[in-house]
Design a protein around this motif. Structure first.
Motif: not given
Ligand code: SF4
Lengths: 933, 1064
Positions: A287-301, A306-311, A440-443
Motif C-alpha cells: 500500500s505504501v509503495f504503490d502510493l509513492a509510485g515505487l514499483p516493487v519486484s518479488g513482493l508476496h502480498d 475465506r473458506d466460504l464453503g466450510g463456513e 482460511t485458504l492460503a493465498a
C-alpha cells in the motif's frame, strides 16, 4: 537410435529466489538446453523423472496414525489417551516429524537398533526405542521425501532414462546424509564430467560481500558475528528506530523517493528491501509503495481468502443443532453463498441477532430460496432428515461463477458428513462439527518480479539480486537471525549424544542458528553501497519489542562505549533525528482541524407525524414507550420512525429487557383470571413456566454456561411472585384479563399499548404494569408528574378499548366497555426487584406493607411535555438534546434517558459538550441506587 | 568442563531502588561464564516481563562479546531467559509426554476461559446452592461495573479460585474450609443464644404492631420529610412480624436497628410509638452477638471452597482434553511435573546449571515452589526488594522472600549503592527508608552526575481541603514554573551525557489511580503542555469509529445508520439536517465517500476481513488523512491496532471464537467481536502508546506502573488516597513458615466475609489493617524513589483534622515520622532542606496558557509524495508454458497431417490434467524406446489396463514412425530444459517436450492432449498455444547457435495428428 539422452546439469540452489539469481547468470552466458537450476524439491522431481520408478504404495500417514495409536505404552501414550480427536492428530503429527528427523539423521544406511550405546541416557533411549518400535510397526515405511530418494538409489539400469550431474556448494547449502547419498549416486552415474563454467557460475551466485572494501558496510558484511577489532562507523550503515512496522515501511519509502530524486544514476532496481515473512510487512509495502509510485519486484502480498464453503456447512450444522447460536445463524444467512442477495441476507441476519427467531420468508422469494430458508430454519429430528438436508444443501447454494470453488468445497464436506450418518438414529453433532474445520485458504505465493522494480528479499530466502542500497526491515528480537523452533522431544544434548554414540547426523538447534546467521550475512552481503536497518520498538498492537540480537554483534564491530544502543538513531527524538541520513522530511504544517459539526435544531417543514405512514397511508400510532423516547429525545424518536438503527451483531446476552420479558411471561400465566394460586402452587409451577418462556424467548438460556443466570432469574421471579400473591390477596380484587392490547386516542393522536393485567374491585378498574426493576426512580417520576404511562392507559380505555376484541374473553370486553363511561380507572406498577407497589390511586390500597399510593397528578408534567413535542413534530421541528439532558431527565423528571444511548449520533449532536464522566467527582447516590430500567 | 560445583548454591541479593540489579545479574553471570564455571546455554533466568528478559539476554550477550567470548555469546541463544510463565510453558511443552499433556498446548483466551469455567460451574452441586440464593449470599447488582449479581458471583469465585491456585490448592476443600471457618469464628467473637435473641426482638416488634397496626406514614401529622422512611419502617416491621424472616434475614435485623424514633418527649410521632421503637432497636442491637450471621458466613465459606474445588476439577479435565492451558496451568503443571517426574527433573537438571530469579518479591507461593524445585539442585541467585513488593493483587507474597532471607542470613549479598538519584535525594530516601522499614539497607549515592537543579526536595503543603482539580492545578503550576520560569533549570541527560535544559519529557507526575491522572492531564493541557498518558476509549476514538462504520457499511450497504454516520459526522461533508431530509424523502444517501465504499463492497466476496479493511484504508487513504490530524500520531497507532485486531480475529482459534459466541469469519462477526472485546475488558480498550519517546510531553503514570522507571523530576501526587481493607476479602496464610521446601502444604486461605452489622465488619477489617499498612508503605517507597534529581511531593496536611486515617499521607507521615519546618523537613531525627510552598485557598489556581505549538510529524507518512506507479515493466522471468492466448499472430503456414489413430484414454478417477501428464510421460520414455512399454504403468504412476498401455504404445510408435519417415531425425531429445534470456533481458526457462534435430535444423515438438475434433477448434487451440511454442523456438535458437530453428510441430496426441509450421 535417434532418441539421444543428453545429460542434465542440475545446479542446486537453496531456494527459488537464489535459483532465480543463478538462472540469470547462466542464461546471460548464452542459452542452454541441458541445464536445470532449482532447489531440492525440484532436484527430487527431476531426479525421479530420470528413472522409471514404480509408484510408492506405502501410505506413510496412514501407517503412522495406526502405529501411534497402537503403541499404547510408548512415551506419547499417556498424552495420546488424554486428549480429544483433533489433539490426537497433532500428537501423531509431532511423532511423525520426529521419526522422520531420526530417519533423516540416521542416513540411508542407518539403523535404529544399537540402543545399548544410550544406556547412560535412559530418557533419550526410551524416546529412540519407542520411535524405532513405531518404525518397525509401520513395516519400516519411509516418509515420502526419503522414500523417493531410496527408490532412486535402488533403481536398476534399464529403468534409467537419462543421467544427471548435480552441482552444489556447501557455502550456502546444507545436505543431510540422504541428500548427500542421492547427489553422489547421481553424479556417480553422470555421463559427462563437471563443466567448470557452470561450477564457477554457481559459486559466484552465492552472495558475496559486495560492499566497497574499507567501508563500514564491507566490515559488517565480513565480520558480523565474529570478534574483530573495533573500527569507526561510517556513512554506509545506519540503524533507525521507529515506532512500528508501518512506520518502517513509510520511512523507507520516503528515503527511497528522496534517494532517487537526489541521485539520477540510482534506479529502483538498485535498491532492495529485506522483509520479515510476516504478511503485514508485505501488505504495508504494497500500500505504501504503490502510493509513492515505487514499483516493487518479488513482493508476496496476496491475501488469504475465506473458506466460504466450510463456513456455510459448519454454520448449517450449528443452526440445526438447536438452540442455534445466533451469530452462526446470522453468518449463514448473510453468507455470499446463499441464493439471495447481500441485502436480503443481512436483513434476515439482523432479525436473528435481535433474537427474533421467526424467519418469515421475504416477499418475492423463489422456490429454491424458500427451500434454503426452510433448510436453515426448521429443526431436524433424526439422522435421515439431516442426511436429506445435506444432500440438497450444496445444490441450493449461489450459482455464481466466482463461488464455484466454495460450492465444491461445501459439496465435498456434505458428502463427507453424510457418510457418517449411515444409521438412522441420533445425530452425532459434536463429531460432525469436528469434521468441518473451516480454514482460511492460503493465498497463492506467486508474485510479480520485474527487472525495473525495487527488489524484495525475504528473511527466510536467499537474496536474488545485487543492489546498491538495502533497507532491512523488522530488526527486532527473534529476527535476523530468525529463531528456529527446536524439537520438543530431543534436546541439543540428546542430539549430540545421537551423533556421538550412534553416529547419526542430526540437525541441532545450534547448527540451525549458525545457518541462519550465515544466511543473514549473505542477505546483507548483497548490498554494495549502504544499508539502513529499521528497528521497530512496538508491534502492531502496541506491545514493546526488543532489538534483534544481531544489533549486539554489530555493536561489537564499531567503536564507542555504551554498547550497541549507541548505533541506534531514534527518529522520535528530536536530537537523534538530526543524525539520520537520507531521511525524507515533510514541511512543518498546522494540523487539519476536525470538521465542526453543526449542532442546530432541525426543521423539515413538514408534519413529521405523517412520515413513514402505515401501508394503508394512515399515520403510525404511538405507544407509551415511543412517547417516552419522544420526551427524552425527539431526534431518537425520528431515528426510530426512520428505522435508522445500528445493525450490530452480538452474541446472545441476557439483557435486563429480556429478563423482564421472561418474568412478564411467567406472571401472565401465574396470575390470570380465576383463583389466586397459593404460595405452594406458585413454587411448584414456576420452574415449568419459566422453562416454557425460556424455550420461546431465549432458548440459549438452556445451555450450561447460562446456569447461574437461569437459577438467579428463577429465584428473582419466585420472590417477586410470592410477594405479589400476598399483595393481591390483600387488595381484594379480581383479575379481569392479562396481556391485553389497548388502543385509543390522546387528543388526536392514535395510541396503543399492552396492559399486563386488569384488576377490578367494584367500580374501580386497576391497570397493572409489571416492571422488572426497583421502585426508586418510578416513585420519583410519579411524584414529579412525569409518569405518562398510567394516564395513557386510562385514556385508551376511555377513548377506545381493546385493540383486538376477538382475542379477549367476553367478560373482559364487557368490563372495558363499562369503564368507558363509568367508574374510576387507576394504574398500579408492581416493581419486581424490590417487590413494591406504586399506584396513582388514592385510598384504594391501604395498610398493605410495601404498597404506596402516590396520588398527586402523576402525569401532568409528562402530558404537557408530550403536547409540546407533538406540536413541534407537527411543525416539522426536531430540537437536539443538550449535554445535560441525561442528568436533567434523571434529576428533574425521574426518567432514565435510555433513548440518548440509542445511537452515538445523538450524543455527537448534543448542543453542548457532555462533561467527561471522570470529572463528575461524585456520583449522586440516587443514580447509584437505581439499577436497570 | 564447566565447574558448576564451584558456584555458590544460593545468593540472595536484596536490591533497593536504583541499586543496579540488572547490572549485577549481567556481570555476575558473565563472570561465571568467562571463568568457565557456567555454560551459557545452561542459564535459566526468570524476569518479570518479556522485554526485561530480552534486555537481560542482550546485556549478558554484550558483556560476553565485550569480554571476547564469542561462542559463549552465541550459546546464549539456547539459554532459558524469559518470564516465569514462558518458562513454565516451555517446561510443559518439552516434557508434555512425560506429564501426559498435549505437546502443543494452546493458551485459552478470556472467552474460552469464561465459558469453560461457567460450564464447569454448572456441574458443581455447591455452586448451584449459591446460585439459587445469590441474594442471601450478598451477591448484588454492582453499580460501579454495571454488572449483575451473577457476574459478581462469578468474579468472587474467580478471585478465590485464583487465590487457591496460587497456593497450588485445587483440591482438598475440607481442610481449607475448616481453617477458614475457624478463623471466622475467632474473629467473630462470642455469641449468645439465637432463640432468645429472636424471641425478644419478635416480642418487641409485635408489641409495636399491636399498638400501631396501620402504616403511620400516611397520617396527616407526620412531617413530609420522614414519610418515606416511616413507610419503609412499616414494611420492615410487617416483614419481621412474620417471625420466620428473623431467622435468617440479618439485613432485616440491621434495618430494625435503624428504625426511625425520636428522643423521649418528642411529639413528632404518635404518642407511645417512639418508646416501642426503642425497645425494638435495643433488641435488634444484639445482632453482633447473634450466632446466625457467623454460621452463615462459615457456611458461605464452606460452600465457596467446595464450589471452587468441584468446578476446578471439571474445568481442568475439559482443558486437558482440548490441549488448553491458562497462565496458572503453565506453573501448576510445570510444578507437578518437577515434583513428580524424576526423569524429567533429571533431564532438566542436565540442561540447567544456574537459576536466576529477578523481582523475587513478586512471586506467588506457586511460582516460589516451582522455582524452589529447581533450586534444590541448581545454584541460584535471587534478586529482589521487599520494599518494592507491590503485586499483592496478583497474589504475590513478599513474606516468602522475607522468610528466605531470614533462613539464609549468610547467603545474602545486599546491594549497597544507588546509581539513580542525586546525593541530596539519596540522603532523603535513606532517611525515609530507615524510619519506614526494619533492617533498611542504606544506599550510597553513586550516580555519575552532580545535580544542578534547585531544591531536590519540594513539598506542596496544602493547609486547606483541596478538590482534585485544585490539587492538580498547583502541581502543574510548579511544573510550568520549572519549565518556563525565569530561573532556567538544567538537568543531566543520561543518554547524551551532558547537562541541558529541562524539558517536559523529563518530568513525570505519578498518582495512585489512573483516574486521578486525568485531572493532571487536563491541567497540563490548559497550561499548553503536552502529556503522555495511557488513555482509554480506543474504540470510541475518532479514527476507530470512522473505520468501524466504514467497515459496517461495506459489510452491509443497507445499514442506514452507518451510512448516516459517515454522511453527517466529521468523516462526511453534510449536515445532520441534510442527511435526515434525504432519508425522510426516502432517498438513499449518496456521496463520494459512500461511493468509494460501495466500490470496496463490490470486491471479491471471499476476501478476509483484514483484506477488506485494507481495501478501505487504501481507498480512503486513511493513513494519509490522519497524518494531518492534530492527534494523528495517536490515531495511526489506533488504526494500526485495528488492523492487527483483524489479523488476530482471522488467526483466532475456531473453538475459542465459538466459546465467545462468534462464528464465521465475516466482517459483521468481526465488528461484533471487536466491540465485545473492548466492552468486556476495560484493559482491552486502552489506546496503544502513540510514541515511545516524546521529548516535550510530561509523563503521567500510576505508582504501580512507574516501578522500574526513572525521570529527572518526579511529582508524587494524590497522597490523600489510601488502601482501606474492604470486605469481602480473601487472604493467604501459612500454618508454618519454617519449611519453605514444602510451603504449599502449609499455605491456606482465609475468607473475610461482609456482614450486615458494622461492628462485626470492623472486627474483620481490623484484622486486615496491619497488612494493608505494610502494603501502603511499599507502594510509597516505589513512588518516592523514582526521581533522579528532584522530587515534588503533594502534602495534604489538611487531612490532619480528618478522623479517617489510612491515607498514604498519614502512613508516610507517621511511619517516617515527618514534620515540616520552614524550609526543611524533619524525618525522624534528621532534618533535610526542602522547599515548602503552602497552599492556603482551595480554589483552582489558574495558569497562564502557553502558546500551543502543535506541529505535525515531519517524517513518515507525511514525507512521502504521492506518485503514480510506472507501467509496462519487464518481467524478471517467464516460463513459456504460462504464455497463452495473447491474441497471437501465427507467422507461417500450418500444415496438418494425420499419423495415427484416435487415442481415447479413459482411466477411472483420472482427470484430464493428469491424463495429459501421463501421455507426456509416455512420449518421453517410449519415443525411440518401444522396449520400455512394459514399464509404462510405473512411469504413469497409475495402473493401466493392458489395452490402455497398448493403445498408448501404439500411438507413440505411430508418431515415431511418422517422424522417422517425414523428418529424418538425427537426434531427438525429450523433456529438454531451456534456459535463456529474451531480447528484453527476461529469463526464459522451461521444458520443451521434444527437440528434434535434422540435418538442416532444429524443430520444437509439443504434445497436446486437447480435444480438437474439428479444423476450427484446432485453429483456435493452435493460436492459443503459438506464443508458447514460439517462445520455445526463440529460446532454442538462442541456446543452439549451431543450427537454425526450422519450425514447430504440435502433436495432437488424442487425434493422431500433427500441425507443422515452418518458422519464417
Ligand atoms: S506475571 Fe505472567 S503475564 Fe504477568 S508479566 Fe509475568 S509472565 Fe507475563
Amino acid at each position: 537410435m535417434t532418441n539421444t539422452t543428453l545429460m542434465i546439469h542440475f545446479l542446486l540452489t537453496p531456494d527459488s529466489s537464489s535459483a532465480l539469481k543463478l538462472k540469470r547468470l547462466v542464461a546471460a552466458e548464452g542459452g542452454r538446453t541441458d541445464v536445470i537450476v532449482g532447489s531440492w524439491p525440484e532436484l527430487l522431481v527431476h531426479g525421479r523423472n530420470s528413472y522409471i520408478l514404480p509408484l510408492d504404495n506405502a501410505d506413510w500417514l496412514t501407517l503412522l496414525a495406526e502405529g501411534v495409536e497402537k503403541l499404547k505404552d510408548a512415551f506419547w501414550g499417556k498424552s495420546y489417551g488424554n486428549v480429544k480427536e483433533e489433539e490426537k492428530n497433532t500428537i501423531t503429527g509431532i511423532i511423525g516429524e520426529h521419526l522422520t528427523m531420526l530417519l533423516e539423521a540416521a542416513g540411508p544406511e542407518g539403523k535404529l537398533d544399537q540402543l545399548e550405546q544410550l544406556e547412560s541416557a535412559p530418557r533419550l533411549k526410551r524416546h529412540v526405542r519407542d520411535l524405532a518400535l513405531l518404525h518397525a510397526a509401520m513395516h519400516c515405511a519411509l516418509p515420502p521425501q526419503l522414500s523417493a530418494i531410496q527408490q532412486i538409489l535402488q533403481a536398476t539400469p534399464e529403468r534409467t532414462i537419462r543421467s544427471m550431474r548435480v552441482y552444489h556448494t556447501g557455502e550456502w547449502l546444507y545436505l543431510n546424509g540422504w541428500q548427500e547419498a542421492l547427489v553422489q549416486h547421481l553424479n556417480g552415474a553422470a555421463s559427462e564430467p563437471e563443466e567448470p563454467l557452470l561450477k564457477s557460475l554457481l559459486e559466484s551466485a552465492v552472495s558475496g560481500p559486495e560492499g566497497k572494501s574499507g567501508s563500514g558496510l564491507r566490515y559488517l558484511q565480513e565480520k558480523l558475528f565474529s570478534l574483530p577489532e573495533k573500527r569507526a562507523l561510517d556513512e554506509t550503515l545506519q540503524w533507525l528506530v521507529v515506532r512500528d512496522y508501518r512506520q518502517e515501511v513509510e520511512v523507507a519509502a520516503g528515503m527511497i523517493q528522496k534517494a532517487l530524486a537526489d541521485d539520477n544514476t540510482l534506479k529502483p532496481a538498485d535498491i532492495a528491501l529485506l522483509l520479515p515473512t510476516d504478511q503485514h510487512y508485505s501488505h504495508a509495502v504494497r500500500s505504501v509503495f504503490d502510493l509513492a509510485g515505487l514499483p516493487v519486484s518479488g513482493l508476496h502480498d496476496a491475501y488469504n481468502s475465506r473458506d466460504l464453503g466450510g463456513e456455510a456447512v459448519l454454520n448449517l450444522l450449528l443452526s440445526l443443532d438447536k438452540p442455534a447460536p445466533v451469530i452462526a445463524l446470522a453468518s449463514l444467512l448473510s453468507s455470499p453463498l446463499m441464493p439471495w442477495d447481500n441485502g436480503v441476507g443481512n436483513t434476515l441476519a439482523q432479525k436473528i441477532v435481535e433474537l427474533r427467531f421467526d424467519l418469515t420468508e421475504p416477499k418475492g422469494f423463489g422456490a429454491e430460496q424458500s427451500k434454503m430458508l426452510f433448510f436453515i430454519r426448521e429443526r431436524v429430528s433424526n439422522a435421515a432428515e439431516l442426511k436429506e438436508r445435506l444432500k440438497h444443501f450444496p445444490a441450493l447454494l449461489n450459482r455464481d461463477e466466482a463461488m464455484q470453488k466454495h460450492r465444491t468445497r461445501a459439496e465435498l464436506l456434505c458428502t463427507e458428513l453424510t457418510k457418517r450418518l449411515e444409521k438412522n438414529d441420533a445425530i452425532p453433532w459434536p463429531l460432525l462439527k469436528s469434521l468441518v474445520m473451516p480454514q482460511t485458504l492460503a493465498a497463492p505465493t506467486t508474485s510479480t518480479t520485474t527487472r525495473e522494480g525495487i527488489a524484495v528479499f525475504y528473511e527466510q530466502a536467499e537474496p536474488w539480486r545485487k543492489v546498491k542500497r538495502l533497507f532491512v526491515l523488522g530488526c527486532f528480537d527473534g529476527h535476523y537471525p530468525l529463531t528456529p523452533s527446536g524439537s520438543i522431544i530431543f534436546t541439543d544434548t540428546d542430539l549430540l549424544q545421537l551423533h556421538e554414540k550412534l553416529g547419526m547426523q542430526p540437525d541441532t538447534a545450534k547448527e540451525c542458528n549458525g545457518r541462519q546467521r550465515e544466511l543473514f550475512k549473505r542477505q546483507i552481503g548483497a548490498a554494495g553501497d549502504e544499508i539502513t536497518f529499521f528497528v521497530p520498538s512496538r508491534d502492531a498492537l502496541g506491545k514493546p519489542l526488543s532489538p534483534s540480537a544481531s544489533l549486539t554483534f554489530a555493536g561489537a564491530l564499531f567503536a564507542g562505549d555504551g554498547g550497541a544502543e549507541r548505533l541506534l538513531v531514534n527518529l522520535e527524538s528530536n536530537i537523534e533525528r538530526q543524525h539520520a541520513r537520507g531521511l525524507a522530511l515533510a514541511g512543518e504544517k498546522a494540523p487539519e482541524p476536525p470538521r465542526e459539526l453543526l449542532k442546530e435544531d432541525l426543521s423539515f417543514g413538514r408534519n413529521l407525524l405523517e412520515i413513514c405512514p402505515n401501508e394503508d397511508g394512515s399515520a403510525k400510532s404511538e405507544t407509551p414507550s415511543r412517547l417516552e423516547t419522544l420526551m427524552v429525545s425527539p431526534l431518537a424518536w425520528l431515528f426510530e420512525r426512520l428505522k435508522v438503527k445500528a445493525r450490530e451483531w452480538a452474541p446472545e446476552t441476557l439483557e435486563v429487557m429480556t429478563k423482564g420479558t421472561l418474568a412478564h411471561e411467567v406472571f401472565e400465566h401465574l396470575f390470570s383470571p380465576g383463583e389466586l394460586p397459593s404460595a405452594d402452587t406458585i413454587k411448584s409451577w414456576l420452574p415449568e413456566l419459566l422453562d416454557q418462556s425460556v424455550r420461546k424467548i431465549t432458548p440459549f438460556l438452556d445451555r450450561q454456561e447460562w446456569k447461574v443466570e437461569r437459577e438467579h432469574l428463577g429465584q428473582e421471579i419466585l420472590k417477586a411472585a410470592l410477594q405479589w400473591r400476598e399483595i393481591l390477596d390483600k387488595i381484594d380484587a379480581t383479575v379481569v384479563a392479562t396481556e391485553i392490547s389497548l388502543q385509543g386516542k390522546h387528543d388526536d393522536l392514535a395510541v396503543n399499548g399492552n396492559a399486563d393485567l386488569l384488576l377490578k374491585s367494584g367500580d374501580r378498574l386497576v391497570v397493572v404494569d409489571y416492571k422488572k426493576s426497583g421502585s426508586t426512580i418510578r416513585r420519583e417520576r410519579m411524584t414529579l408528574g412525569y409518569d405518562h404511562q398510567a394516564e395513557l392507559y386510562g385514556e385508551m380505555i376511555k377513548t377506545g378499548g381493546a385493540k383486538e376484541p376477538a382475542k379477549i374473553p367476553k367478560e373482559a370486553l364487557q368490563e372495558l366497555e363499562r369503564f368507558k363511561t363509568r367508574g374510576q380507572i387507576g394504574t398500579l406498577y408492581y416493581l419486581m426487584n424490590d417487590q413494591t407497589v406504586l399506584a396513582n390511586t388514592r385510598g384504594w390500597l391501604t395498610n398493605i406493607g410495601g404498597v404506596e399510593e402516590i396520588h398527586n397528578n402523576t402525569a401532568v408534567k409528562a402530558m404537557e411535555l408530550i403536547g409540546t413535542r407533538i406540536n413541534e413534530l407537527k411543525s416539522g421541528a426536531i430540537s437536539l438534546n443538550r449535554a445535560t439532558d441525561k442528568k436533567d431527565c434523571l434529576d428533574n423528571k425521574g426518567i432514565k434517558a435510555y433513548a440518548l444511548d440509542s445511537s452515538p449520533l445523538i450524543k455527537l449532536f448534543m448542543k453542548e459538550e457532555e462533561l467527561p464522566a471522570d470529572f463528575s467527582t461524585t456520583t449522586t447516590p440516587r443514580e447509584e441506587s437505581n439499577e436497570q430500567n | 568442563m564447566n565447574r558448576t560445583d564451584t558456584l555458590p548454591t544460593l545468593t540472595i541479593v536484596p536490591a533497593g531502588a536504583g541499586s543496579g540489579k540488572t547490572w549485577y545479574i549481567q556481570t555476575k553471570l558473565a563472570e561465571w561464564v568467562i571463568n568457565g564455571q557456567l555454560a551459557p546455554d545452561k542459564i535459566v533466568a526468570v524476569t518479570f516481563t518479556e522485554s526485561a528478559a530480552a534486555e537481560l539476554r542482550n546485556r549478558i550477550r554484550a558483556e560476553l562479546i565485550a569480554k571476547e567470548k564469542l561462542d559463549e555469546a552465541i550459546g546464549l541463544d539456547q539459554a532459558y531467559i524469559s518470564t516465569i510463565h514462558s518458562f513454565g510453558l516451555r517446561l510443559i511443552t518439552e516434557f508434555a509426554f512425560d506429564a501426559g499433556l498435549s505437546p502443543s498446548p494452546r493458551m485459552l483466551n478470556d472467552d474460552e476461559e469464561a465459558i469453560l469455567a461457567s460450564r464447569a460451574l454448572a456441574t458443581s452441586e455447591s455452586a448451584i446452592d449459591i446460585m439459587q440464593n445469590l441474594d442471601r449470599d450478598g451477591f448484588k447488582y454492582d453499580f460501579n461495573s454495571k454488572t449483575g449479581a451473577e457476574t459478581s458471583f462469578r468474579k468472587r469465585l474467580l478471585t478465590l479460585t485464583g487465590l487457591l491456585r496460587s497456593i497450588g490448592k485445587d483440591i482438598g476443600a475440607e481442610k481449607l474450609s475448616a481453617h477458614a471457618e475457624k478463623k471466622i469464628a475467632e474473629l467473630y467473637g462470642p455469641s449468645e443464644d439465637a432463640a432468645s435473641l429472636k424471641e425478644t426482638l419478635l416480642a418487641a416488634v409485635k408489641a409495636l404492631l399491636e399498638s400501631f397496626p396501620e402504616d403511620i406514614s400516611k397520617l396527616g401529622t407526620i412531617p413530609d420529610s420522614i414519610r418515606k422512611e416511616l413507610w419503609r419502617n412499616y414494611r420492615d416491621l410487617s416483614q419481621a412480624a412474620k417471625s420466620e424472616p428473623l431467622d435468617s434475614d440479618w439485613g432485616l435485623w440491621q434495618k430494625l436497628r435503624k428504625l426511625k424514633a425520636y428522643a423521649p418527649g418528642s411529639k413528632k410521632l404518635p404518642p407511645g410509638y417512639d418508646d416501642l421503637v426503642r425497645t425494638i432497636i435495643a433488641a435488634a442491637g444484639a445482632l453482633p452477638l447473634h450466632p446466625g450471621p457467623m454460621l452463615d458466613a462459615q457456611n458461605h465459606a464452606r460452600t465457596m471452597f467446595s464450589a471452587v474445588a468441584e468446578s476446578l476439577s471439571a474445568y481442568a479435565d475439559e482443558k486437558r482434553s482440548r490441549g488448553l492451558v491458562d497462565y496458572t496451568d503453565m506453573l501448576t503443571e510445570a510444578h507437578k511435573l518437577l515434583s513428580t517426574k524424576k526423569d524429567a527433573l533429571e533431564a532438566l537438571n542436565e540442561r540447567v546449571a544456574c537459576l536466576v530469579v529477578d523481582e523475587f518479591q513478586d512471586t506467588n507461593p506457586l511460582q516460589f515452589s516451582l522455582l524452589w524445585s529447581l533450586k534444590k539442585t541448581v545454584p541460584t541467585i535471587v534478586v529482589g526488594d521487599m520494599k518494592q513488593a507491590i503485586m499483592g493483587f496478583q497474589n504475590a507474597d513478599a513474606r516468602l522472600l522475607h522468610e528466605l532471607c531470614k533462613q539464609n542470613p549468610l547467603c545474602t549479598d545486599p546491594r549497597k549503592e544507588n546509581y539513580r538519584s542525586s546525593p541530596a535525594l539519596m540522603t532523603w530516601i535513606n532517611s525515609i527508608g530507615r524510619e519506614m522499614f526494619d533492617g533498611y539497607t542504606e544506599l550510597a549515592p553513586k550516580a555519575q552526575f552532580t545535580s544542578s537543579i534547585t531544591d531536590a526536595l519540594e513539598v506542596l503543603d496544602a493547609r486547606v481541603t483541596l478538590g482534585k482539580e485544585a490539587c492538580a492545578s498547583y502541581t502543574v503550576n510548579r511544573v510550568v514554573e520549572l519549565l518556563h520560569g525565569e530561573e532556567e533549570q538544567k538537568i543531566w541527560d543520561k543518554d547524551q551525557k551532558a547537562y541541558r535544559r529541562l524539558r517536559g519529557g523529563d518530568i513525570a507526575i505519578i498518582c495512585y489511580t489512573n483516574k486521578r491522572l486525568l485531572f493532571y492531564a487536563d491541567a497540563l493541557r490548559k497550561a499548553g503542555l503536552r502529556c503522555r498518558l495511557e488513555e482509554e476509549d480506543w474504540f470510541e476514538s475518532r479514527i476507530i469509529q470512522y473505520a468501524w462504520y466504514a467497515l459496517s457499511y461495506v459489510a452491509d450497504p443497507e445499514d442506514r445508520h452507518a451510512a448516516l454516520y459517515l454522511y453527517v459526522t466529521e468523516t462526511g461533508r453534510h449536515t445532520l439536517q441534510a442527511g435526515l431530509a434525504e432519508l425522510i424523502e426516502g432517498h438513499k444517501l449518496q456521496d463520494a465517500l459512500l461511493d468509494a465504499l460501495d466500490a470496496v463492497a463490490a470486491g471479491a466476496p471471499d476476501r478476509t476481513v483484514d483484506a477488506v479493511l485494507q481495501d478501505i484504508v487504501v481507498k480512503l487513504d486513511l493513513y494519509g488523512t490522519i497524518a494531518e490530524w492534530e492527534d494523528g500520531v495517536q490515531a495511526r497507532a489506533n488504526l494500526l491496532r485495528l488492523q492487527a485486531e483483524c489479523q488476530e480475529f482471522m488467526r483466532g482459534n475456531r473453538d475459542a471464537m465459538a466459546c465467545g459466541g462468534y462464528y464465521g469469519s465475516d466482517s459483521k462477526t468481526f465488528l461484533g467481536w471487536i466491540k465485545g472485546k473492548v466492552d468486556r475488558d476495560k484493559e482491552g480498550n486502552k489506546q496503544p502508546e502513540a510514541s515511545v519517546i516524546d521529548d516535550d510531553a510530561v509523563q503521567l503514570m500510576t505508582w504501580h506502573k512507574s516501578k522500574g522507571r526513572e525521570w529527572p523530576v518526579v511529582a508524587v501526587c494524590g497522597l490523600d488516597e489510601g488502601e482501606f481493607p474492604r470486605l469481602e476479602a480473601t487472604r493467604v496464610d501459612y500454618t508454618d513458615f519454617s519449611d519453605l521446601e514444602n510451603i504449599l502444604e502449609h499455605a491456606t486461605a482465609e475468607i473475610y466475609p461482609k456482614f450486615k452489622a458494622s461492628e462485626t465488619n470492623d472486627k474483620f477489617k481490623a484484622a486486615l489493617i496491619p497488612e494493608s499498612r505494610e502494603s501502603s508503605k511499599r507502594v510509597l517507597y516505589v513512588a518516592l524513589t523514582r526521581a533522579r534529581e528532584k522530587l515534588i511531593l503533594e502534602w495534604p496536611a489538611y487531612l490532619e483534622e480528618k478522623k479517617d486515617s489510612g491515607t498514604y499521607w498519614t502512613e508516610l507521615k507517621t511511619s517516617a515520622k515527618i514534620t515540616l519546618g520552614v524550609a526543611s523537613m524533619a524525618v525522624g531525627k534528621a532534618a533535610l532542606p526542602c522547599r515548602i510552598s503552602s497552599i492556603l485557598t482551595n480554589e483552582v489556581k489558574e495558569v497562564a496558557a502557553k502558546e500551543r505549538i502543535s506541529t505535525l510529524p515531519v517524517y513518515g507518512r507525511r514525507a512521502i509524495g504521492k506518485k503514480p506507479l510506472p507501467i509496462d515493466l519487464t518481467p524478471e522471468a517467464i516460463t513459456p508454458s504460462s504464455l497463452h492466448n495473447e491474441a497471437a499472430q501465427t507467422p507461417g503456414k500450418r500444415k496438418d497431417e494425420k499419423y495415427g489413430d484416435v487415442l481415447a484414454l479413459d482411466i477411472a478417477g483420472v482427470d484430464p490434467m493428469r491424463k495429459g501428464t501421463i501421455v507426456h510421460r509416455a512420449f518421453e520414455i517410449l519415443a525411440g524406446h518401444p522396449e520400455r512399454a512394459g514399464m509404462l504403468s510405473d512411469a504413469a504412476e497409475v495402473a493401466l489396463a493392458p489395452e490402455q498401455a497398448a493403445g498408448i504404445a501404439a500411438a507413440v510408435a505411430a508418431f515415431d514412425t511418422w517422424l522417422q519417415a517425414t523428418c529424418k531425425p538425427q537426434a531427438i531429445q525429450a523433456e529438454v530444459p531451456l534456459l535463456t534470456l529474451d531480447t528484453k533481458g527476461t529469463i526464459v526457462s522451461g521444458f520443451a517436450d521434444m527437440i528434434l534435430e535434422t540435418e538442416d535444423g532444429l524443430w520444437v515438438i509439443d504434445h497436446k492432449s486437447d480435444q480438437v475434433p474439428t479444423d476450427q477448434l484446432r485453429d483456435e487451440r493452435f493460436n492459443i498455444y503459438f506464443p508458447q511454442l514460439e517462445s520455445y523456438a526463440d529460446a532454442l535458437g538462442n541456446a543452439r547457435k549451431d543450427k537454425p530453428v526450422r519450425g514447430i510441430i504440435l502433436n495432437w496426441v488424442s487425434f493422431g495428428m500433427v500441425s507443422v509450421m515452418e518458422m519464417p
